[in-house]
Write a protein that holds these residues in place. Sequence first.
Motif, PDB file in Angstrom:
ATOM      1  N   ASP A 206       0.825  -1.214   0.000  1.00  0.00           N
ATOM      2  CA  ASP A 206       0.000   0.000   0.000  1.00  0.00           C
ATOM      3  C   ASP A 206       0.858   1.262   0.000  1.00  0.00           C
ATOM      4  O   ASP A 206       0.374   2.348  -0.332  1.00  0.00           O
ATOM      5  CB  ASP A 206      -0.928   0.018   1.221  1.00  0.00           C
ATOM      6  CG  ASP A 206      -2.035  -1.022   1.115  1.00  0.00           C
ATOM      7  OD1 ASP A 206      -2.283  -1.505  -0.012  1.00  0.00           O
ATOM      8  OD2 ASP A 206      -2.627  -1.357   2.157  1.00  0.00           O
ATOM      9  N   ASN A 207       2.139   1.128   0.388  1.00  0.00           N
ATOM     10  CA  ASN A 207       3.020   2.297   0.452  1.00  0.00           C
ATOM     11  C   ASN A 207       3.787   2.532  -0.846  1.00  0.00           C
ATOM     12  O   ASN A 207       4.473   3.547  -0.982  1.00  0.00           O
ATOM     13  CB  ASN A 207       4.027   2.129   1.595  1.00  0.00           C
ATOM     14  CG  ASN A 207       3.357   2.093   2.944  1.00  0.00           C
ATOM     15  OD1 ASN A 207       2.615   3.003   3.295  1.00  0.00           O
ATOM     16  ND2 ASN A 207       3.587   1.034   3.698  1.00  0.00           N
ATOM     17  N   LEU A 208       3.673   1.586  -1.783  1.00  0.00           N
ATOM     18  CA  LEU A 208       4.424   1.671  -3.036  1.00  0.00           C
ATOM     19  C   LEU A 208       3.467   1.943  -4.194  1.00  0.00           C
ATOM     20  O   LEU A 208       2.595   1.119  -4.478  1.00  0.00           O
ATOM     21  CB  LEU A 208       5.179   0.360  -3.281  1.00  0.00           C
ATOM     22  CG  LEU A 208       6.050   0.293  -4.540  1.00  0.00           C
ATOM     23  CD1 LEU A 208       7.231   1.261  -4.405  1.00  0.00           C
ATOM     24  CD2 LEU A 208       6.573  -1.134  -4.756  1.00  0.00           C
ATOM     25  N   PRO A 209       3.588   3.077  -4.873  1.00  0.00           N
ATOM     26  CA  PRO A 209       2.703   3.343  -6.020  1.00  0.00           C
ATOM     27  C   PRO A 209       2.830   2.240  -7.073  1.00  0.00           C
ATOM     28  O   PRO A 209       3.937   1.773  -7.370  1.00  0.00           O
ATOM     29  CB  PRO A 209       3.239   4.677  -6.557  1.00  0.00           C
ATOM     30  CG  PRO A 209       3.921   5.315  -5.389  1.00  0.00           C
ATOM     31  CD  PRO A 209       4.529   4.183  -4.619  1.00  0.00           C
ATOM     32  N   ASP A 210       1.701   1.820  -7.622  1.00  0.00           N
ATOM     33  CA  ASP A 210       1.722   0.763  -8.633  1.00  0.00           C
ATOM     34  C   ASP A 210       1.315   1.337  -9.989  1.00  0.00           C
ATOM     35  O   ASP A 210       1.137   2.541 -10.154  1.00  0.00           O
ATOM     36  CB  ASP A 210       0.822  -0.411  -8.222  1.00  0.00           C
ATOM     37  CG  ASP A 210      -0.638  -0.013  -8.058  1.00  0.00           C
ATOM     38  OD1 ASP A 210      -1.042   1.069  -8.557  1.00  0.00           O
ATOM     39  OD2 ASP A 210      -1.395  -0.776  -7.435  1.00  0.00           O
ATOM     40  N   GLN A 276       5.603   6.267   2.703  1.00  0.00           N
ATOM     41  CA  GLN A 276       6.416   6.335   3.910  1.00  0.00           C
ATOM     42  C   GLN A 276       7.844   6.718   3.530  1.00  0.00           C
ATOM     43  O   GLN A 276       8.264   6.510   2.382  1.00  0.00           O
ATOM     44  CB  GLN A 276       6.425   5.001   4.662  1.00  0.00           C
ATOM     45  CG  GLN A 276       5.093   4.646   5.305  1.00  0.00           C
ATOM     46  CD  GLN A 276       5.251   3.644   6.429  1.00  0.00           C
ATOM     47  OE1 GLN A 276       6.046   3.845   7.345  1.00  0.00           O
ATOM     48  NE2 GLN A 276       4.497   2.567   6.371  1.00  0.00           N
ATOM     49  N   SER A 277       8.573   7.241   4.493  1.00  0.00           N
ATOM     50  CA  SER A 277       9.955   7.644   4.268  1.00  0.00           C
ATOM     51  C   SER A 277      10.902   6.530   4.709  1.00  0.00           C
ATOM     52  O   SER A 277      10.522   5.588   5.402  1.00  0.00           O
ATOM     53  CB  SER A 277      10.271   8.920   5.052  1.00  0.00           C
ATOM     54  OG  SER A 277       9.455   9.977   4.637  1.00  0.00           O
ATOM     55  N   TYR A 278      12.152   6.678   4.319  1.00  0.00           N
ATOM     56  CA  TYR A 278      13.223   5.812   4.825  1.00  0.00           C
ATOM     57  C   TYR A 278      13.844   6.492   6.039  1.00  0.00           C
ATOM     58  O   TYR A 278      14.041   7.719   6.049  1.00  0.00           O
ATOM     59  CB  TYR A 278      14.278   5.576   3.750  1.00  0.00           C
ATOM     60  CG  TYR A 278      13.832   4.594   2.693  1.00  0.00           C
ATOM     61  CD1 TYR A 278      14.110   3.232   2.805  1.00  0.00           C
ATOM     62  CD2 TYR A 278      13.107   5.025   1.573  1.00  0.00           C
ATOM     63  CE1 TYR A 278      13.692   2.326   1.841  1.00  0.00           C
ATOM     64  CE2 TYR A 278      12.679   4.128   0.610  1.00  0.00           C
ATOM     65  CZ  TYR A 278      12.978   2.776   0.753  1.00  0.00           C
ATOM     66  OH  TYR A 278      12.554   1.882  -0.204  1.00  0.00           O
ATOM     67  N   PHE A 279      14.141   5.692   7.063  1.00  0.00           N
ATOM     68  CA  PHE A 279      14.690   6.208   8.308  1.00  0.00           C
ATOM     69  C   PHE A 279      15.997   5.504   8.640  1.00  0.00           C
ATOM     70  O   PHE A 279      16.255   4.378   8.193  1.00  0.00           O
ATOM     71  CB  PHE A 279      13.712   5.977   9.467  1.00  0.00           C
ATOM     72  CG  PHE A 279      12.516   6.888   9.460  1.00  0.00           C
ATOM     73  CD1 PHE A 279      12.448   7.983  10.299  1.00  0.00           C
ATOM     74  CD2 PHE A 279      11.441   6.648   8.594  1.00  0.00           C
ATOM     75  CE1 PHE A 279      11.342   8.831  10.285  1.00  0.00           C
ATOM     76  CE2 PHE A 279      10.333   7.487   8.580  1.00  0.00           C
ATOM     77  CZ  PHE A 279      10.292   8.577   9.435  1.00  0.00           C
ATOM     78  N   ILE A 280      16.801   6.161   9.452  1.00  0.00           N
ATOM     79  CA  ILE A 280      17.965   5.533  10.049  1.00  0.00           C
ATOM     80  C   ILE A 280      17.640   5.388  11.535  1.00  0.00           C
ATOM     81  O   ILE A 280      17.215   6.340  12.190  1.00  0.00           O
ATOM     82  CB  ILE A 280      19.248   6.356   9.812  1.00  0.00           C
ATOM     83  CG1 ILE A 280      20.464   5.594  10.312  1.00  0.00           C
ATOM     84  CG2 ILE A 280      19.174   7.740  10.415  1.00  0.00           C
ATOM     85  CD1 ILE A 280      21.779   6.183   9.841  1.00  0.00           C
ATOM     86  N   ALA A 281      17.779   4.164  12.047  1.00  0.00           N
ATOM     87  CA  ALA A 281      17.442   3.871  13.443  1.00  0.00           C
ATOM     88  C   ALA A 281      18.640   3.232  14.125  1.00  0.00           C
ATOM     89  O   ALA A 281      19.391   2.466  13.513  1.00  0.00           O
ATOM     90  CB  ALA A 281      16.232   2.943  13.516  1.00  0.00           C
ATOM     91  N   TYR A 282      18.812   3.553  15.410  1.00  0.00           N
ATOM     92  CA  TYR A 282      19.940   2.982  16.142  1.00  0.00           C
ATOM     93  C   TYR A 282      19.710   3.125  17.649  1.00  0.00           C
ATOM     94  O   TYR A 282      18.964   3.995  18.096  1.00  0.00           O
ATOM     95  CB  TYR A 282      21.253   3.662  15.735  1.00  0.00           C
ATOM     96  CG  TYR A 282      21.229   5.172  15.753  1.00  0.00           C
ATOM     97  CD1 TYR A 282      21.617   5.884  16.886  1.00  0.00           C
ATOM     98  CD2 TYR A 282      20.815   5.900  14.633  1.00  0.00           C
ATOM     99  CE1 TYR A 282      21.597   7.267  16.903  1.00  0.00           C
ATOM    100  CE2 TYR A 282      20.787   7.292  14.655  1.00  0.00           C
ATOM    101  CZ  TYR A 282      21.180   7.966  15.783  1.00  0.00           C
ATOM    102  OH  TYR A 282      21.161   9.343  15.804  1.00  0.00           O
ATOM    103  N   PRO A 283      20.359   2.262  18.438  1.00  0.00           N
ATOM    104  CA  PRO A 283      20.234   2.364  19.896  1.00  0.00           C
ATOM    105  C   PRO A 283      21.158   3.446  20.437  1.00  0.00           C
ATOM    106  O   PRO A 283      22.073   3.908  19.760  1.00  0.00           O
ATOM    107  CB  PRO A 283      20.682   0.967  20.365  1.00  0.00           C
ATOM    108  CG  PRO A 283      21.666   0.541  19.329  1.00  0.00           C
ATOM    109  CD  PRO A 283      21.161   1.100  18.022  1.00  0.00           C
TER     110      PRO A 283
END
Length: 302
Positions: A206-210, A276-283
């Motif tokens: 649903d987040n990717l245009p087709d 949706q966006s791409y994120f960078i995640a880390y502890p």
Amino acid sequence: MKPTQLPPLGTLIAFEAAAEYGSFASAAKKLFVTPAAISQKIQVLEQHLGVVLFDRSKMGVKLTHVGENYLVFVQKGLEKLRLGQQQIKQFSNPDVLTITTLPSVATKWLMPHVLQWMDLNPGLEIRIEASHKKVDFNQSASDICICFGDQDYLGFIQERLFTDSVSLVISPTLLESVEHSDDEKAYLQSILKLPMIHVDWGDHNDNLPDWNDWLDAVDLNITAPNGGPHFNLSSMAIEAALQSRGLLLGQKMLINTELKSGQLVKLYDINLPLKQSYFIAYPKRTLNNPNAVAFINWLKSR
């Protein structure tokens, strides 16, 4: 025996080896001890647990039913201990960074940046792990995760990298197969008769245009065919487009290299953003490594 009282670690290691080889003698060779030492450790373990773990015979040893069940937990426990030791070694070395991300992002976007970073910082090493699985930072050696959306890493530090978009691209060879027309609408309709490559993102579809989204955007009363090739990895879909297997709604971040080299050609200035966006995640522990912080800041500036 108290239920929470654990047996000596050496007995568990001997048990794992004996179960793996079905022989005390073979287990002894692996652990560089004598068969008698293995036998003694197994006896200590059985006495501690109050059960028989092996059936002994002249042919060797075989796990009992209780032994088979116990082995599953012993292997899981020892695997976590070994992983913990590997992490200790890695965490003590600030010159090694481990990044986990989606396979297509790793291949088509992250890797070129990482190679550039390593050229600028020759004393540092970056390891890339490509996976669709959510990273468990409490059990993983990964320092950073580049993910799609921010819903999987609540409680960790998250920073938005970018929002990507898709556009219609085609290989020059395939484009040449379409007879050119000065009538732009007729020419586009001829192009859209070519096979359409589909990307299946499963729960993220649903987040990717087709193709239907793109056709609605150009206001053409055409329904996207279902007969084109389908791929669950964007990198595979890009490779199919490069091989002139069809039209592609390519993600900008994943096809930049191919567009610059002319291997793919963008048709029409219509870009549909992903939802949706791409994120960078880390502890938080990642912030203790100045090299990791420098890399994160550098990557955000790309």
